[in-house]
Design a protein around this motif. Structure first.
Motif, PDB file in Angstrom:
ATOM      1  N   LYS A 194       0.820  -1.225   0.000  1.00 33.36           N
ATOM      2  CA  LYS A 194       0.000   0.000   0.000  1.00 33.36           C
ATOM      3  C   LYS A 194       0.850   1.269   0.000  1.00 33.36           C
ATOM      4  O   LYS A 194       0.331   2.366   0.124  1.00 33.36           O
ATOM      5  N   GLY A 195       2.160   1.108  -0.123  1.00 33.84           N
ATOM      6  CA  GLY A 195       3.039   2.264  -0.201  1.00 33.84           C
ATOM      7  C   GLY A 195       3.333   2.933   1.123  1.00 33.84           C
ATOM      8  O   GLY A 195       3.824   4.062   1.161  1.00 33.84           O
ATOM      9  N   MET A 196       3.073   2.255   2.220  1.00 28.48           N
ATOM     10  CA  MET A 196       3.280   2.846   3.545  1.00 28.48           C
ATOM     11  C   MET A 196       4.690   2.625   4.092  1.00 28.48           C
ATOM     12  O   MET A 196       5.037   3.177   5.131  1.00 28.48           O
ATOM     13  N   ILE A 197       5.473   1.834   3.399  1.00 25.68           N
ATOM     14  CA  ILE A 197       6.858   1.588   3.810  1.00 25.68           C
ATOM     15  C   ILE A 197       7.750   1.944   2.634  1.00 25.68           C
ATOM     16  O   ILE A 197       7.557   1.436   1.521  1.00 25.68           O
ATOM     17  N   ARG A 198       8.697   2.843   2.870  1.00 31.44           N
ATOM     18  CA  ARG A 198       9.641   3.217   1.818  1.00 31.44           C
ATOM     19  C   ARG A 198      10.581   2.046   1.566  1.00 31.44           C
ATOM     20  O   ARG A 198      11.142   1.478   2.497  1.00 31.44           O
ATOM     21  N   GLY A 199      10.725   1.683   0.314  1.00 29.42           N
ATOM     22  CA  GLY A 199      11.586   0.544   0.000  1.00 29.42           C
ATOM     23  C   GLY A 199      10.920  -0.740   0.469  1.00 29.42           C
ATOM     24  O   GLY A 199       9.711  -0.899   0.358  1.00 29.42           O
ATOM     25  N   THR A 200      11.726  -1.630   1.018  1.00 25.89           N
ATOM     26  CA  THR A 200      11.180  -2.887   1.523  1.00 25.89           C
ATOM     27  C   THR A 200      11.448  -2.992   3.015  1.00 25.89           C
ATOM     28  O   THR A 200      12.517  -2.603   3.492  1.00 25.89           O
ATOM     29  N   TRP A 201      10.480  -3.506   3.742  1.00 28.95           N
ATOM     30  CA  TRP A 201      10.644  -3.646   5.195  1.00 28.95           C
ATOM     31  C   TRP A 201      11.757  -4.635   5.534  1.00 28.95           C
ATOM     32  O   TRP A 201      12.382  -4.533   6.577  1.00 28.95           O
ATOM     33  N   GLN A 202      12.027  -5.583   4.604  1.00 27.61           N
ATOM     34  CA  GLN A 202      13.082  -6.568   4.836  1.00 27.61           C
ATOM     35  C   GLN A 202      14.478  -5.928   4.883  1.00 27.61           C
ATOM     36  O   GLN A 202      15.424  -6.545   5.346  1.00 27.61           O
ATOM     37  N   ARG A 203      14.565  -4.693   4.447  1.00 26.82           N
ATOM     38  CA  ARG A 203      15.836  -3.961   4.552  1.00 26.82           C
ATOM     39  C   ARG A 203      16.181  -3.686   6.016  1.00 26.82           C
ATOM     40  O   ARG A 203      17.338  -3.533   6.374  1.00 26.82           O
ATOM     41  N   TYR A 204      15.139  -3.652   6.861  1.00 28.44           N
ATOM     42  CA  TYR A 204      15.321  -3.320   8.270  1.00 28.44           C
ATOM     43  C   TYR A 204      15.066  -4.490   9.209  1.00 28.44           C
ATOM     44  O   TYR A 204      15.620  -4.519  10.307  1.00 28.44           O
ATOM     45  N   ILE A 205      14.209  -5.394   8.801  1.00 28.56           N
ATOM     46  CA  ILE A 205      13.824  -6.512   9.663  1.00 28.56           C
ATOM     47  C   ILE A 205      14.052  -7.819   8.918  1.00 28.56           C
ATOM     48  O   ILE A 205      13.525  -8.009   7.816  1.00 28.56           O
ATOM     49  N   ILE A 206      14.812  -8.708   9.528  1.00 30.05           N
ATOM     50  CA  ILE A 206      15.067 -10.038   8.962  1.00 30.05           C
ATOM     51  C   ILE A 206      14.231 -11.040   9.744  1.00 30.05           C
ATOM     52  O   ILE A 206      14.237 -11.025  10.978  1.00 30.05           O
ATOM     53  N   VAL A 207      13.527 -11.901   9.048  1.00 24.84           N
ATOM     54  CA  VAL A 207      12.725 -12.932   9.698  1.00 24.84           C
ATOM     55  C   VAL A 207      13.474 -14.256   9.625  1.00 24.84           C
ATOM     56  O   VAL A 207      13.867 -14.698   8.547  1.00 24.84           O
ATOM     57  N   ALA A 208      13.694 -14.859  10.790  1.00 24.45           N
ATOM     58  CA  ALA A 208      14.346 -16.166  10.887  1.00 24.45           C
ATOM     59  C   ALA A 208      13.296 -17.184  11.306  1.00 24.45           C
ATOM     60  O   ALA A 208      12.523 -16.938  12.234  1.00 24.45           O
ATOM     61  N   GLU A 209      13.278 -18.316  10.644  1.00 20.11           N
ATOM     62  CA  GLU A 209      12.271 -19.341  10.911  1.00 20.11           C
ATOM     63  C   GLU A 209      12.748 -20.423  11.873  1.00 20.11           C
ATOM     64  O   GLU A 209      11.949 -21.244  12.303  1.00 20.11           O
ATOM     65  N   SER A 210      14.039 -20.442  12.191  1.00 15.74           N
ATOM     66  CA  SER A 210      14.585 -21.506  13.038  1.00 15.74           C
ATOM     67  C   SER A 210      15.740 -20.976  13.880  1.00 15.74           C
ATOM     68  O   SER A 210      16.294 -19.912  13.590  1.00 15.74           O
ATOM     69  N   MET A 211      16.106 -21.744  14.891  1.00 18.66           N
ATOM     70  CA  MET A 211      17.270 -21.404  15.714  1.00 18.66           C
ATOM     71  C   MET A 211      18.527 -21.322  14.840  1.00 18.66           C
ATOM     72  O   MET A 211      19.360 -20.439  15.028  1.00 18.66           O
ATOM     73  N   GLU A 212      18.632 -22.230  13.883  1.00 14.32           N
ATOM     74  CA  GLU A 212      19.796 -22.233  12.988  1.00 14.32           C
ATOM     75  C   GLU A 212      19.879 -20.932  12.200  1.00 14.32           C
ATOM     76  O   GLU A 212      20.969 -20.362  12.049  1.00 14.32           O
ATOM     77  N   GLU A 213      18.739 -20.461  11.698  1.00 17.81           N
ATOM     78  CA  GLU A 213      18.731 -19.189  10.961  1.00 17.81           C
ATOM     79  C   GLU A 213      19.095 -18.026  11.877  1.00 17.81           C
ATOM     80  O   GLU A 213      19.824 -17.120  11.470  1.00 17.81           O
ATOM     81  N   VAL A 214      18.588 -18.032  13.105  1.00 15.18           N
ATOM     82  CA  VAL A 214      18.925 -16.985  14.066  1.00 15.18           C
ATOM     83  C   VAL A 214      20.433 -16.969  14.287  1.00 15.18           C
ATOM     84  O   VAL A 214      21.076 -15.911  14.197  1.00 15.18           O
ATOM     85  N   MET A 215      21.000 -18.125  14.565  1.00 10.11           N
ATOM     86  CA  MET A 215      22.435 -18.196  14.854  1.00 10.11           C
ATOM     87  C   MET A 215      23.268 -17.793  13.632  1.00 10.11           C
ATOM     88  O   MET A 215      24.299 -17.143  13.772  1.00 10.11           O
ATOM     89  N   ARG A 216      22.800 -18.143  12.438  1.00 12.57           N
ATOM     90  CA  ARG A 216      23.519 -17.749  11.216  1.00 12.57           C
ATOM     91  C   ARG A 216      23.506 -16.224  11.055  1.00 12.57           C
ATOM     92  O   ARG A 216      24.535 -15.613  10.746  1.00 12.57           O
ATOM     93  N   GLU A 217      22.351 -15.605  11.292  1.00 10.65           N
ATOM     94  CA  GLU A 217      22.264 -14.144  11.192  1.00 10.65           C
ATOM     95  C   GLU A 217      23.177 -13.465  12.210  1.00 10.65           C
ATOM     96  O   GLU A 217      23.837 -12.471  11.904  1.00 10.65           O
ATOM     97  N   LEU A 218      23.228 -13.998  13.419  1.00  7.62           N
ATOM     98  CA  LEU A 218      24.104 -13.427  14.452  1.00  7.62           C
ATOM     99  C   LEU A 218      25.562 -13.612  14.088  1.00  7.62           C
ATOM    100  O   LEU A 218      26.376 -12.704  14.272  1.00  7.62           O
ATOM    101  N   LYS A 219      25.886 -14.786  13.547  1.00  7.15           N
ATOM    102  CA  LYS A 219      27.268 -15.054  13.140  1.00  7.15           C
ATOM    103  C   LYS A 219      27.694 -14.105  12.020  1.00  7.15           C
ATOM    104  O   LYS A 219      28.794 -13.546  12.060  1.00  7.15           O
ATOM    105  N   GLU A 220      26.805 -13.894  11.051  1.00  5.09           N
ATOM    106  CA  GLU A 220      27.115 -12.960   9.962  1.00  5.09           C
ATOM    107  C   GLU A 220      27.342 -11.555  10.485  1.00  5.09           C
ATOM    108  O   GLU A 220      28.238 -10.865  10.019  1.00  5.09           O
ATOM    109  N   GLU A 221      26.546 -11.155  11.455  1.00  4.11           N
ATOM    110  CA  GLU A 221      26.694  -9.811  12.034  1.00  4.11           C
ATOM    111  C   GLU A 221      28.021  -9.703  12.767  1.00  4.11           C
ATOM    112  O   GLU A 221      28.701  -8.683  12.699  1.00  4.11           O
TER     113      GLU A 221
END
Length: 181
Positions: free
Chosen positions: A151-178
């Motif tokens: 609806k045009g209420m978010i500039r760009g894509t919200w995924q630019r600011y928020i990452i969704v992780a579906e599992s503990m493994e994904e969470v740990m991978r995102e933290l490791k990358e950071e």
């Protein structure tokens, strides 16, 4: 790394959320991360603090005066950062953290998530925000964010600011990358 975790202070929620949160607390402590959170002795907050503390982790509670005065502060803290109110709490958490992780929670958790995300959208910080979609808990939120974007209420894509992780493994991978950046 200093990981700020936003999560529920409620007890009557899915028991799996507690076991997953405890496992997370142990893993983060063993990896040498510092946990920064709200410091409450209830719900997922208490499960996180107790498990990380027992595993030898550094557990920092940013505790509003009303929580401390009411005896609601967890004993599983290596450091207490007192604050006046929830607004100051969020500011201190932003200041003291390298990355944010959002677990299941209610209004307070949503307030924290969107305060940090909105701050990123206007350039106050560029810290990673990871939402752990435990057992599909945040699926409706993801749908809402998609709808707002369409609806045009978010500039760009919200995924630019928020990452969704579906599992503990994904969470740990995102933290490791950071951590590696």
């Amino acid at each position: 790394m200093r990981i700020c975790i936003f999560c529920s202070a409620n007890e009557r929620i899915d028991p799996d959320f507690f076991s997953m949160t405890r496992e997370l607390g142990v893993l983060l402590a063993r990896d040498g991360h510092e946990i920064v959170f709200g410091g409450c002795a209830m719900g997922l907050m208490e499960a996180l603090a107790e498990s990380a503390y027992a595993a030898g982790g550094k557990v920092v509670g940013v505790v509003p005066r009303i929580v401390e005065d009411g005896g609601g502060q967890t004993p599983y803290l290596t450091e207490v950062v007192p604050c006046r109110d929830l607004t100051e709490r969020k500011a201190l958490m932003l200041e003291r953290s390298d990355v944010f992780l959002v677990l299941p929670g209610g209004l307070g958790t949503l307030d924290e998530l969107f305060t940090i995300a909105a701050s990123a959208t206007i350039g106050y910080h560029s810290k990673k925000i990871v939402v752990w979609n435990m057992k599909g808990f945040w699926t409706e939120l993801v749908s809402l964010l998609d709808a707002l974007q369409q609806k045009g209420m978010i500039r760009g894509t919200w995924q630019r600011y928020i990452i969704v992780a579906e599992s503990m493994e994904e969470v740990m991978r995102e933290l490791k990358e950071e951590r590696e950046e």
